[in-house]
Each structure stands twice: as C-alpha cells, then as structure tokens.
Write an enzyme that holds these catalytic residues in place. Structure first.
Site, PDB file in Angstrom:
ATOM      1  N   LYS A 156     -10.060   3.316   2.890  1.00  0.00           N
ATOM      2  CA  LYS A 156      -9.090   2.297   3.291  1.00  0.00           C
ATOM      3  C   LYS A 156      -7.707   2.840   2.942  1.00  0.00           C
ATOM      4  O   LYS A 156      -7.434   3.179   1.789  1.00  0.00           O
ATOM      5  CB  LYS A 156      -9.332   0.985   2.549  1.00  0.00           C
ATOM      6  CG  LYS A 156      -8.248  -0.061   2.821  1.00  0.00           C
ATOM      7  CD  LYS A 156      -8.244  -1.160   1.775  1.00  0.00           C
ATOM      8  CE  LYS A 156      -7.032  -2.064   1.981  1.00  0.00           C
ATOM      9  NZ  LYS A 156      -6.855  -3.043   0.886  1.00  0.00           N
ATOM     10  N   THR A 174      -5.791  -8.006  -3.464  1.00  0.00           N
ATOM     11  CA  THR A 174      -5.451  -9.393  -3.146  1.00  0.00           C
ATOM     12  C   THR A 174      -6.262 -10.367  -3.983  1.00  0.00           C
ATOM     13  O   THR A 174      -5.830 -11.487  -4.234  1.00  0.00           O
ATOM     14  CB  THR A 174      -5.699  -9.651  -1.643  1.00  0.00           C
ATOM     15  OG1 THR A 174      -5.048  -8.643  -0.882  1.00  0.00           O
ATOM     16  CG2 THR A 174      -5.167 -11.013  -1.224  1.00  0.00           C
ATOM     17  N   VAL A 184      -8.925  -3.758   6.478  1.00  0.00           N
ATOM     18  CA  VAL A 184      -8.986  -4.691   5.353  1.00  0.00           C
ATOM     19  C   VAL A 184      -7.596  -5.313   5.278  1.00  0.00           C
ATOM     20  O   VAL A 184      -6.630  -4.647   4.916  1.00  0.00           O
ATOM     21  CB  VAL A 184      -9.355  -3.973   4.043  1.00  0.00           C
ATOM     22  CG1 VAL A 184      -9.217  -4.920   2.859  1.00  0.00           C
ATOM     23  CG2 VAL A 184     -10.788  -3.438   4.118  1.00  0.00           C
ATOM     24  N   TYR A 236     -10.270   3.809  -1.687  1.00  0.00           N
ATOM     25  CA  TYR A 236      -9.157   2.890  -1.432  1.00  0.00           C
ATOM     26  C   TYR A 236      -7.876   3.586  -1.856  1.00  0.00           C
ATOM     27  O   TYR A 236      -7.656   3.848  -3.043  1.00  0.00           O
ATOM     28  CB  TYR A 236      -9.406   1.599  -2.206  1.00  0.00           C
ATOM     29  CG  TYR A 236      -8.362   0.516  -2.120  1.00  0.00           C
ATOM     30  CD1 TYR A 236      -7.234   0.628  -1.312  1.00  0.00           C
ATOM     31  CD2 TYR A 236      -8.499  -0.646  -2.868  1.00  0.00           C
ATOM     32  CE1 TYR A 236      -6.288  -0.372  -1.253  1.00  0.00           C
ATOM     33  CE2 TYR A 236      -7.554  -1.660  -2.819  1.00  0.00           C
ATOM     34  CZ  TYR A 236      -6.457  -1.519  -2.016  1.00  0.00           C
ATOM     35  OH  TYR A 236      -5.511  -2.516  -1.964  1.00  0.00           O
TER      36      TYR A 236
END
Length: 305
Positions: free
Chosen positions: A172, A47, A217, A143
């Site tokens: 994540k 993001t 997240v 991630y």
C-alpha cells in the site's frame, strides 16, 4: 494466494467519552461501510489509531469487525476482504501482533507499516519484512507511508521482497508520489500473479487504477463509502468518465483532512452524519468551530449531510 482489490477502508476505531473502544459502534461502522459498497475492511491502520490500543482491545476489535460482516458480500457476490493492521516499532512486536491475528482467525492478510521513529536503511527494511513474512503463513501487505514515518520503501526494495517472499502479496503506497507508485508497478510487473500495488492516497485512486493499481485503502471511504466505491466500480465497468467524476467529488473531503490532526476530520465527518464514533484519543483535539463549519460545507456539497 490472497489478492487484495477494490476499495478497502482503514476503518476508524470508535471511542466512548472515557476513551474506551466502543465495540458496538465499531460493529455498526463495519456494516455501514459494507452496505455502502466497499470491498473489504482494514481495522487498526493509521486511520484506526492502531498505536493507541491494548492487546485485549486489539483482539476484541478484530473479532468485532469479523463477526459484524460475517456472511456479507460485495455487490458482485464476492466475500468481504479482511486485512488486519499489525504495526509496531520492532520486528518482534509486529510478529507478536500477527500471532494474535492468527489466533483470532478469519482474516485474509495482515498489513505492516514501516517502523516509526527508527530511520531504517533499505537493507534493514528488507530484513524487517522478510523476517516478518518468514514468521507466518499469512499474506503480508507492506505499508509505505513516508509522510508519517519519514521512511520510504524504495521501489527496488519492494521488488526484491516481492520476488523473494511468496507471501508478501503487495504494498500500500501512501507516499502521494505517483512516480514512486509507478515504479512499484513497473518493477514488480513480473510478480503480478501474487503481488499487487494498492493506492493509499485518496486523491489519486483514479490515477492509480489507470497505472495498474488493484484498488485503494482509502481513509475517506469511512465518511463516503459509496462515493469512493464508485471510483473503482465505475472504472472496472469501463465508465471512466463516471469514475473520474466520483474522484473529483471525493477530492475536497480528502483535502479537508489536512485540517486538525489526522484522523480527527474523518471522525468529525461521521459524527456530522449522525454516526456517533467519538473523537480521537488525546493528545489529538477536536476541530475548531471554524474548521467544523468548513468541513460541514464540504459534506453538504457532497450531499452527505
């Protein structure tokens, strides 16, 4: 060892009209999010358009976020968690970014995405993360985002890394696949003293918490920090009905991010709230007038505009 928890927004990176990072706006964003009830901040994730930055912008951005929330705490009095995104295509470049984070100081962990473009085998992924973990004493959050990278960290690979690397402290999962997330949780259950699973799909935070995720997240927490924080806070308070209501309230915003190219909807949502963060860097374009109107109606329904 650091244990991530709660709602940790991958903070957007504001750009000015010339495409330079607007550090003053970034500091204001950090304060806005913490004041909105989040439990940590994660600069330079997906993001945050991590792929667009020069080293000097990366370092100054980390310092900006760190300094903006220095001394601030969560509503329960805990320090604000800080996780720095350190993602690149090659192992050596990830390690180089982590060294920059170490020099900046003040960060609790680094987050490392699977390499982009290169389609790794599971053995290559294992070696990638183990080499990175062995290069630093910092906690490392893996991630997993196969919709963006076309690579999935298999649950067995995650479990192997959790067992073999004491400073790999979690993963994540942005796969959007609850079976995949559940397998991460099941296969790493014996490592829970140091390894957490963090939900990475905003529409599945409530479900993830029930499964055993330690938090999320959540990109949409940039736009609606209090709504997203309510999912976690109410859940932890035992108010499952309230947590589910907050999840349902958030869902239309997360679904709306499919308009345009990510993360432009996130930035447009902030601009509509009077929080100027600019647009994404080219080639990402602004939403069309019709898309903006649809987004505004979503935000109005959420009572954010």
């Amino acid at each position: 060892m650091f244990k991530p928890y709660g709602i940790i927004p991958p903070i957007i990176t504001p750009f000015d009209a010339e495409g330079h990072v607007d550090f003053a706006a970034m500091a204001k964003m950090a304060v806005f999010l913490v004041d909105g009830g989040v439990h940590g901040l994660f600069p330079f994730g997906t993001t945050g358009e991590f792929y667009a930055l020069h080293d000097d912008e990366f370092v100054k951005g980390l310092e900006t976020v760190r300094d903006a929330v220095a001394g601030k705490t969560t509503r329960s009095g805990k320090p604000i968690q800080l996780i720095a995104g350190c993602s690149h295509i090659t192992t050596r470049e990830v390690i180089r970014l982590i060294k920059l984070v170490e020099q900046v100081g003040g960060y609790d962990a680094v987050s490392v995405l699977t390499p982009m473009f290169v389609s790794q085998t599971q053995e290559e992924l294992y070696t990638y993360y183990k080499t990175i973990a062995d290069s630093t004493t910092m906690p490392v959050l893996m991630y997993n985002n196969p919709p963006k990278t076309n690579v999935n960290i298999a649950p067995a690979t995650a479990a192997r890394l959790a067992h073999d690397c004491g400073n790999i402290i979690g993963i994540k999962d942005s796969s959007g696949d609850m079976t995949n997330c559940g397998e991460y949780l099941r296969l790493t259950a014996g490592e829970r003293d140091h390894f957490q699973v963090i939900m990475g799909r905003d529409t599945m935070i409530y479900a993830g918490l029930h499964y055993g995720c330690a938090g999320a997240v959540a990109s949409c927490a940039n736009v609606a920090p209090r709504v997203v924080a309510d999912i976690y806070d109410k859940f932890m308070d035992g108010d499952w009905k309230g947590a589910l209501e907050a999840q349902f309230r958030l869902a239309p915003l997360r679904i709306a991010t499919n308009m345009g190219t990510f993360p432009e909807v996130i930035k447009e949502g902030l601009n509509m709230q009077g929080i100027p963060v600019g647009k994404c860097l080219d080639p990402i374009q602004e939403l069309t007038p019709a898309e903006k109107e649809k987004l505004r109606s979503v935000l109005a329904e959420m009572k954010l505009v």
